[in-house]
Scaffold this active site. Structure first.
Site, short mmCIF file in Angstrom:
data_model
loop_
_atom_site.label_atom_id
_atom_site.label_comp_id
_atom_site.label_asym_id
_atom_site.label_seq_id
_atom_site.Cartn_x
_atom_site.Cartn_y
_atom_site.Cartn_z
N HIS A 133 -6.50 -1.08 -7.79
CA HIS A 133 -6.56 0.12 -8.66
C HIS A 133 -7.13 -0.17 -10.04
O HIS A 133 -7.44 0.77 -10.78
CB HIS A 133 -5.16 0.72 -8.84
CG HIS A 133 -4.53 1.21 -7.59
ND1 HIS A 133 -5.12 2.13 -6.76
CD2 HIS A 133 -3.32 0.90 -7.02
CE1 HIS A 133 -4.32 2.37 -5.73
NE2 HIS A 133 -3.23 1.64 -5.87
N ASP A 169 -3.92 -0.56 2.68
CA ASP A 169 -2.79 -0.26 1.80
C ASP A 169 -2.45 1.22 1.94
O ASP A 169 -3.31 2.04 2.26
CB ASP A 169 -3.23 -0.58 0.37
CG ASP A 169 -2.10 -0.63 -0.63
OD1 ASP A 169 -1.57 0.44 -0.98
OD2 ASP A 169 -1.77 -1.73 -1.10
N HIS A 171 -2.00 3.20 -0.36
CA HIS A 171 -2.64 3.91 -1.45
C HIS A 171 -4.15 3.72 -1.40
O HIS A 171 -4.64 2.63 -1.06
CB HIS A 171 -2.10 3.41 -2.80
CG HIS A 171 -0.60 3.57 -2.92
ND1 HIS A 171 0.27 2.63 -2.41
CD2 HIS A 171 0.15 4.54 -3.48
CE1 HIS A 171 1.52 3.03 -2.65
NE2 HIS A 171 1.47 4.17 -3.30
N ASP A 252 2.57 -1.92 2.13
CA ASP A 252 3.32 -0.70 1.86
C ASP A 252 3.07 0.40 2.88
O ASP A 252 3.67 1.47 2.81
CB ASP A 252 3.07 -0.18 0.44
CG ASP A 252 1.61 -0.12 0.07
OD1 ASP A 252 0.75 -0.41 0.92
OD2 ASP A 252 1.31 0.22 -1.10
#
Length: 378
Positions: A133, A169, A171, A252
């Site tokens: 990110h 992931d 995200h 995650d």
């Protein structure tokens, strides 16, 4: 070709983002301790992670931001102007003891992985990496430095193309996609939970440089990941014929994670690792998200075993079980951990029907896929 290599560092041991933060838990140390207990750390396959220099970080990041990050570590505080300008000390990106050294070490490990595979080919795993990110001048999503971008740029600087970045992931890998929005030599493919922070990664976000986004619904299961692998990820690999593949393997997306709502087993995660590890002459696996210490340690240790072709035992030996029993999580999911989190490495399969919603998003993503954009640069 050399055997798979594993990037290690003591920087992560005892390091925490703070007692109330999701990254208060041990992740890389727990994974390494579990591997050690299983006899999975052959000295000849271990690489000590260097720390990326300010000049190396400036290949992608604003030098003023890197200087502010180093200053935040030295002073253990930031002023209001620095906080507002760079996001350090705000929005889940706290000032902590190793706030510069830890991400710089993660980046150094990924740069080492990229450079070694450029020269020698093969496989390198940097579980401390995967901070996808981070922005050029701003911390975001617990990520202070974007090590995947730096590793991909190292490959690009060596003249490698095309490159494929795959992100599983929970995200969206927004920072990596944005970094290569206009570079046709780097194709990014992100499979992530729809509607989850940072809110980007809609299937229509293809970008001129080449990107595929597969936002999946809550409850995304093993059967659905296998469908995505077979109907999207592997066809992209076949079309691009990449010189190198980087996989961000955040844990995650597993069912037990407290910050997402997907439902994968770690065995499904490993199936992606196994499918991509030998799909290009060069392969780098990174860590990423994951906020349940048991599921992260078990997942990442199993990924290392998968890369080496080692058998995963049905029942862990006492030393490995002791590592897992020594972990804790100050969240609801950690108060009464099930026994199999301590005694096994492999999750039970989480198979279920492939929902029409998943079929539709894959069909739409593949309809938007334009492999010629990337392959033309090879």
């Amino acid at each position: 070709m050399p055997p798979p290599r594993l990037v290690v560092s003591d920087i992560y041991r005892g390091s925490s983002y703070g007692p109330k933060h999701p990254l208060a838990i041990p992740r890389v140390p727990a994974m390494l301790d579990l591997c050690a207990a299983l006899g999975w750390l052959p000295p000849g396959q271990l690489l000590e992670s260097p720390r990326a220099t300010a000049a190396e970080l400036a290949r992608f990041h604003d030098p003023a931001y890197i200087a502010a990050l180093a200053r935040a570590e030295a002073e253990q505080s930031v002023d209001a102007e620095t906080r507002a300008r760079f996001g350090i000390g705000a929005n889940g990106n706290p000032v902590f003891r190793e706030v510069f050294r830890r991400p710089a070490t993660a980046a150094g490990g990924t740069l080492l992985a990229a450079r070694l595979t450029t020269a020698e080919g093969g496989i390198v795993y940097n579980p401390g990496g995967g901070t996808h990110h981070g922005k050029p001048s701003r911390a975001a999503g617990f990520c202070f430095v974007n090590d995947p971008v730096l590793g991909l740029l190292a490959w690009r600087d060596a003249g490698l193309a095309p490159l494929l970045y795959v992100d599983i992931d929970a995200h969206h890998g927004d920072g990596v996609e944005e970094a290569f929005a206009d570079d046709p030599a780097v194709f990014t493919l992100s499979v992530h939970e729809a509607g989850r922070w940072p809110g980007t990664g809609a299937v229509e976000e293809t970008r001129s440089g080449g990107a595929m986004n597969i936002p999946v619904p809550a409850g995304f299961n093993d059967s659905e990941l296998r469908f995505v692998l077979e109907e999207a990820i592997l066809p992209v690999v076949a079309a691009l014929r990449p010189a190198a593949i980087m996989l961000q393997g955040g844990a995650d997306a597993l069912a037990e994670d407290p910050l997402a709502s997907l439902a994968l087993s770690n065995a499904a995660h490993w199936s992606v690792v196994a499918a991509l590890a030998h799909a290009a002459p060069r392969f780098v696996l990174l860590g990423g998200g994951g906020y349940n210490p048991w599921s992260v340690a078990r997942c990442w240790a199993g990924a290392w075993a998968t890369l080496n072709g080692w058998e995963i035992p049905d029942r862990l030996p006492p030393a490995a079980e002791a590592v897992l029993r020594g972990l804790s999580l100050d969240r609801a999911s950690g108060r009464n951990p099930p026994e199999h989190w301590f005694t096994t490495l492999r999750d039970a399969p989480r198979e279920a029907p492939v929902r029409e919603e998943v079929r539709a998003v894959v069909a739409r993503a593949m309809a938007l896929f334009r492999p010629a954009v990337v392959s033309a640069v090879a």
